[in-house]
Design an enzyme around this catalytic site. Sequence first.
Site, PDB file in Angstrom:
ATOM      1  N   ARG A 127     -65.755  -1.816 113.961  1.00 46.38           N
ATOM      2  CA  ARG A 127     -64.677  -0.782 114.847  1.00 46.38           C
ATOM      3  C   ARG A 127     -64.115  -2.156 115.986  1.00 46.38           C
ATOM      4  NH1 ARG A 127     -66.640   4.861 115.434  1.00 46.38           N
ATOM      5  NH2 ARG A 127     -66.637   5.848 113.857  1.00 46.38           N
ATOM      6  N   ARG A 157     -60.064   0.906 120.367  1.00 42.38           N
ATOM      7  CA  ARG A 157     -59.888   1.602 121.170  1.00 42.38           C
ATOM      8  C   ARG A 157     -60.584   1.019 123.095  1.00 42.38           C
ATOM      9  NH1 ARG A 157     -61.685   7.412 120.064  1.00 42.38           N
ATOM     10  NH2 ARG A 157     -63.676   6.530 118.685  1.00 42.38           N
ATOM     11  N   ARG A 214     -50.841   1.455 120.423  1.00 41.51           N
ATOM     12  CA  ARG A 214     -51.355   2.386 120.508  1.00 41.51           C
ATOM     13  C   ARG A 214     -50.540   3.686 120.964  1.00 41.51           C
ATOM     14  NH1 ARG A 214     -52.221   6.175 118.659  1.00 41.51           N
ATOM     15  NH2 ARG A 214     -53.893   7.274 118.196  1.00 41.51           N
TER      16      ARG A 214
END
Length: 362
Positions: free
Chosen positions: A32, A36, A45
């Site tokens: 990942r 984020r 986003r």
Amino acid sequence: MSKHSFPVLKNDCLLRAARGLRTERVPVWIMRQAGRYLPEFRKVREEHSFFEICRTPALACEITLQPIRRYALDAAIIFSDILVIPQALGMQVEMKPSIGPHFPEPLSEPKDVEKLKKGCIDEELSYVYEAITLTRHELDGLVPLIGFTGAPWTLMCYMIEGGSSKTLSKAKSWLYKWPEESHNLLHLLKDAVISHLVNQIKAGAQLVQIFESNAEYLTPDLLKKFSLPYLKEIQRSVSSTITNLGLEMVPMILYAKGSAMVLDFIADMGYDVLGVDWTVAPSVARSKFSEGICLQGNLDPPALKADHETIKRLVIDMLQGFGTQSYIANLGHGIYPDIPPDNVAFFVNTIHEESEKMIKAL
């Protein structure tokens, strides 16, 4: 390699490690890593939904490149999601803020499986393959590109539970109540996974990783019946299909969460790299396999919130436990959204610096 014409790879350290070849330092990437915790990702986003980014090759490429611009990582991983396969099979999947994936209409009984589309992966997920080809060109050979997919059992869990679950009670109930029907669903998912991996390799992925993230929920008996046979068939079928197409087979990484239990079962699965989570000590993991098997992992993700001195100590412990050859440094699972970006840089640089020292000292 695919039949596309791509720039020459400048940093093949991770590919060499995956193939058991000598490396001058330990390569590192982070599950990942495009996500984020990066402010530049959060900015994108603000204007685009999660699956909009996945389905737009230019956006997926941009997100994939963000951590490569920031850090001295040894691989990029395409920005996508394991749940694009259930979507391709006709299920609706939403990504809800602070909740995660949500299936408005999960599978509740075996007859629901009849509604799933079959043989649709090539067309439905063409956006993933376009993103991979585009990203290979944009990387300009800087580092290799990883493709990925969820494993059949892990995908089945989401499709039945309707999202994340702490028990997987509904999905596991299928295995006990409807074993034959469960196998039918797993066979369907296995075929979809094979197609998805083959297409990613054809599009330019230089490694692929299979996430069996829900392995830890299975008893040893259930693992042997409902997970391992499909993982083994995926490796065998992808390898033979790519060879038959006249392409070079790329290394395959198997990440099965719950390493303390599953490592004893996956040694002979045929995968080039075995991912290790934080539930097993590096030295214990290495003792189970010769250096011919490349291991990947396994820093506990919250450890990246620690001070630099602590992170350095943990990195050195990892390197001493796994060894500096046939090893790819990573976290034991995906990076958390509240990890300080500067600590990621320190982690990556420390892996390189300390492993180079160890190798030169030999």
